[in-house]
Motif scaffolding. Sequence first.
Motif: not given
Length: 110
Positions: A26-49
């Motif tokens: 992504s342009p900022d090299h980070k917004s295509h990834m996210a941290y889990p919230v409450g042990g679950q991936c957010p709906a905007t970033h549904p693929v666990a790696v």
Amino acid sequence: MNCPSDSMLESYLDFPQCWNGKDLDSPDHKSHMAYPVGGQCPATHPVAVPKLRQVLRYPVNGDPARLKLASGAGHTMHGDFFNAWPEDEMARRVRDCINVIVKCGPDGRP
């Protein structure tokens, strides 16, 4: 309180574990990834790696309040991941360790 001369400072840097499922960067090299919230991936970033953690150990002694990092005031760390694994070795470790949820050693074997 001073740290004894054989003390080690450990830094744990956990990389994001959720991907948006479409962008490899992504342009900022980070917004295509996210941290889990409450042990679950957010709906905007549904693929666990797989979890990637960088652990650094530094020998320290003396007053920990005098710790200074190159990043400036505060206690911050930064890390980047560049995949340099041969593709067949990476595939083997994913198959033999990650997919079966087995903690492997540095040689990539259980």
